[in-house]
Scaffold this active site. Structure first.
Site, PDB file in Angstrom:
ATOM      1  N   THR A 264       9.690   2.299   2.429  1.00  0.00           N
ATOM      2  CA  THR A 264       8.478   3.115   2.482  1.00  0.00           C
ATOM      3  C   THR A 264       7.212   2.273   2.539  1.00  0.00           C
ATOM      4  OG1 THR A 264       9.685   4.486   0.947  1.00  0.00           O
ATOM      5  CG2 THR A 264       7.473   5.147   1.436  1.00  0.00           C
TER       6      THR A 264
ATOM      7  N   LYS B 108       0.881  -1.178   0.000  1.00  0.00           N
ATOM      8  CA  LYS B 108       0.000   0.000   0.000  1.00  0.00           C
ATOM      9  C   LYS B 108       0.907   1.214   0.000  1.00  0.00           C
ATOM     10  CE  LYS B 108      -1.149   2.357   2.931  1.00  0.00           C
ATOM     11  NZ  LYS B 108      -0.727   3.679   3.541  1.00  0.00           N
TER      12      LYS B 108
END
EC number: 2.3.1.35
Lengths: 393, 393
Positions: free
Chosen positions: A181, A170
C-alpha cells in the site's frame, strides 16, 4: 536518527502541489545498492510502477529513489510512460547518478499528465538540496493528505559491525490491504544478496503494510521500494544474520504501518482487528477485512459507540467459512458475545471507556482452526468525507 | 393508490423507537395467500429471518406480515427466537389471524432483546388501527433512519380482470447488493402457484433490490416477503400471463430499489453504474460493486467532483478478469477514457454539469464479452457518518 551509511537526501518544491510546498524528493546511495520492490496488484498500474518493475526485473543494482506528490501519473498511457522516463533523465543529471539506476514513484491525482516544464525548472533546487536535506524533508515531500511525515528506523550489531535501517512512507487515503500500500522507501546499509533482500521485503510487507486499511481502496501507484547498499561493511551471511535483519526490517515496517493508520484521512482511531480459530489464514483475513472495511463498524469506532452487533454482522457476510455459533467476540479484552448470544450484564457500561481510547483491540475467534490474521483499520469520519469530496477543489 | 383486493393494514407506536413514533406495522390478507420470501445470506440471521424460513419451508399459505422497527432481534440466541414466536402469538390474536400464518420481520439495533411488555401493551392499538390504517402508515412504521416512507404499485388487466400489486420497503443503511436487502413487503391479489410466485420473486429481486448499494454492509435482517392471495379472481396460467405479472412485479421492485438509494443514509446522489463487455455477468458485477462501494468514488460523487481516475482505479482492483487497455469509461454519455489514455480536451468542463445532477450514469465497458451488470449506488456524505456514529445516542 541514525542515517544508514552512504545515503543522502533531497527535497524541493516544484509546484505540483501548492507553490512553496515540498513535493519532490529523492534518496541517493553513493554506492549502487541491491534493490527490492513490492507493487500494487491493481490492473491499472501507474507509469512509475511499470517503470520500476521493468528496472527491477533484470536484477541490476540501483542508486536511489525519485518520488513526487501531487500527481499520480496513472492512467496516462504512452505519454505518461515517456514523461516518467524523461523525469528520470532530468533528475539523474541533477543528482549525479545514472538515469537507469533511479527508481521512480508518484502519488496524487490520477489521469492528468505531468507538466514537464515544472520538472525542468525544479532541478537546480533538487540538486542544491542534496547536500543539506535530511530524511525529514524528503518524507515531507511525498505527503499528500498526510498530516505528519512518517519515518521509522532500526539498527543492530553483528560481528562485522552496526547495520542501520531507515524507512519512510506516505499514506492517508486510497489505502487497502490487498497489496503493497502507498509509497514506502527503505534505506539499509547491510550487505545482502538481491534475492534474499527481495524475499525478506515481500515477506515483511505482507505482515505489516499489507495489513492496514483506511478505505478499502487499492491505489494504482502503491509501492514499497528498498535499497541495501552494503556500506556498513556488514555482510548478512548466516541464517541468524538473516533472521536478525528481518526482525529489524519488520519493526521498521510495523512502525510505518501503524503511522499510516494513525494518520488516515480524517482518522481518529486505530482498530487492531485480530482473528483466530479460522479454517485457514485466508478465511481469517476475510473476516478481518470485512470488519475493518465496514463503514458501519468504522463510523461506530468514530462515535466511540460500543455497537458490537455491527462487528458480528460484518463477520457474518465476510464469506469466511465458519459456524455462527462458534464466534466469540472480545473488545478490549471484554467478552461480548459467544454461543450465538450476547453476554449478560450492561455491555455498554463495560465497553464505553474502551471505545473512547485511540487504540481499540477487537478479537474475533471463529472456531478451533489454525487460521489467524491481523488488520489495522482506521475509523470513518466526517473529515474523511470532506477531504475526499473536496480533494481537487 | 390501488390496494390489492382483500388486504388491510395496521400500524401502531410501541415505543421501540422514540415514544409516539410508529414502529410496529402489519399487513393482513383476509384470504390465506401464496407466500414467497428471499432472505439475507449473512451467517448471522436474525430470529425473524430464521422464523420466516422455517414457516415458508413447508409451502403453507400465509395471512400476513408483522414488522417492527427499532430493534433487529438479531444475535439474540434462543431467547430471541422464543420472543419472536411470542410476538406472533400476541399479534395474531390482536389481528385475528392464526399465529402460524403471520410472517415476522424486524429492523434496528442488533444484539438487544425485545422488551416483551411493550409488545403486550401495544396490541390493543394495533388491533384498532387495522380498520383505519392505510399502507402509508404501515410503510412509516418500518422506517429506521429512512427520511421518507417507500411505496410502489402497479396493476394490469388480463382476461379474468385486473391484478394489483403493492410494495413497501425500508432502506437507508446497512445496505449491500449481495442479497435481498432491507425489509420489503409485496401484496398482490393474483391467483398464482406458490412455486411460480417464489421463482418470480427471487428472479425479480436479483435484478432490482439486489442491485443497490449504500455502504456494502449486508444486514442480518434483510428480507423480501411477498403474498399473492388470489382475491382478484385472476389466475396466472399461461406463459404470457406469467411474463406480464413478472413485468409488473419487476416495476414495483425497481421503483422501491431506486427509492432506497435515493433515501440512502445521508445520500444526495444516485449513481447508475452500468458495466458491459465483461467475460461473464459475475465479472461485470465485480466491477460494478467495486466502483459502487469505493469510498473514494462515493465521496467524489458527493462533492460533484469529476475525479474519474477513482472509478478506473476501483475497476482495476475489482478482481474482474479484463485487460486494462480494453476499458472504456463514459460518464453521462461523455467519453472519458479509452485505450489506457484519457480523452483529449478539458474533461472537467464537460463533466462538471453532469456531476452536479442527482442521477449520474457511469458506463464502464471492459471488452467484447457477453457479461453485463447494473448497480444503483448512493454517495458517501458527512451526514452518513454523523447518522451512523451517533446512531444509538
Amino acid at each position: 536518527m541514525k542515517i544508514p551509511v552512504g545515503y543522502t537526501f533531497a527535497a524541493a518544491a516544484a509546484s505540483f502541489k501548492k507553490p512553496g510546498k515540498l513535493d519532490l524528493g529523492a534518496i541517493v546511495s553513493r554506492t549502487p545498492a541491491v534493490a527490492a520492490g513490492v507493487f500494487t496488484t491493481n490492473k491499472f498500474q501507474a507509469a512509475p510502477v511499470l517503470q520500476c518493475k521493468e528496472m527491477l526485473a533484470d536484477g541490476r543494482k540501483m542508486s536511489g529513489f525519485l518520488a513526487n506528490s501531487g500527481q499520480a501519473n496513472a492512467c496516462t498511457g504512452d505519454e505518461g510512460r515517456a514523461n516518467c522516463r524523461e523525469t528520470l533523465n532530468l533528475a539523474a543529471k541533477a543528482l549525479g547518478v545514472p538515469a537507469d539506476e533511479l527508481l521512480p514513484a508518484s502519488t496524487g491525482v490520477i489521469g492528468a499528465q505531468f507538466n514537464m516544464q515544472k520538472w525542468a525548472d525544479v532541478m537546480p533546487a533538487l540538486n542544491e538540496s542534496l547536500s543539506t536535506a535530511g530524511p525529514e524533508d524528503t518524507a515531507r515531500a511525498i505527503m499528500t493528505t498526510d498530516t505528519v511525515h512518517k519515518l521509522a528506523e532500526s539498527s543492530f550489531t553483528l560481528k562485522g559491525g552496526e547495520v542501520r535501517l531507515l524507512g519512510m512512507c506516505k499514506g492517508a487515503g486510497m489505502i487497502s490491504p490487498k497489496m503493497a500500500t502507498m509509497l514506502c522507501f527503505v534505506a539499509c546499509d547491510a550487505d545482502i544478496s538481491a534475492e534474499a533482500w527481495q524475499t525478506m521485503l515481500a515477506d515483511c510487507v505482507n505482515l505489516t503494510i499489507n495489513r492496514v486499511t483506511v478505505d478499502g481502496d487499492m491505489s494504482t501507484n502503491d509501492c514499497v521500494l528498498a535499497l541495501a547498499n552494503g556500506e556498513s561493511g556488514v555482510a548478512i551471511e548466516s541464517e541468524d544474520d538473516y533472521v536478525l535483519l528481518r526482525k529489524h526490517l519488520l519493526a521498521v515496517l510495523e512502525e510505518l504501518a501503524y503511522k499510516i493508520v494513525m494518520d488516515a484521512e480524517g482518522g481518529t482511531k486505530v482498530a487492531f482487528i485480530e482473528v483466530s480459530g479460522a479454517k485457514n489464514d485466508l478465511d481469517a483475513e476475510k473476516v478481518a477485512r470485512a470488519v475493518g472495511n465496514s463503514p458501519l463498524v468504522k463510523t461506530a469506532l468514530f462515535g466511540s459507540d460500543p455497537n458490537w452487533g455491527r462487528i458480528i454482522c460484518a463477520a457474518g457476510y465476510s464469506g469466511a467459512d465458519f459456524k455462527a455459533e462458534d464466534l466469540v467476540l472480545k473488545i478490549g479484552g471484554v467478552l461480548v458475545f459467544r454461543d450465538g448470544t450476547p453476554e449478560p450484564g450492561d455491555m455498554d457500561d463495560l465497553l464505553k471507556p474502551i471505545m473512547k481510547e485511540r487504540d481499540i483491540v477487537i478479537h474475533i475467534d471463529v472456531g478451533d482452526g489454525p487460521g489467524s490474521s491481523m488488520l489495522l483499520a482506521s475509523d470513518l469520519t466526517r473529515e474523511y468525507v470532506s477531504i475526499n469530496a473536496d480533494y481537487r477543489s
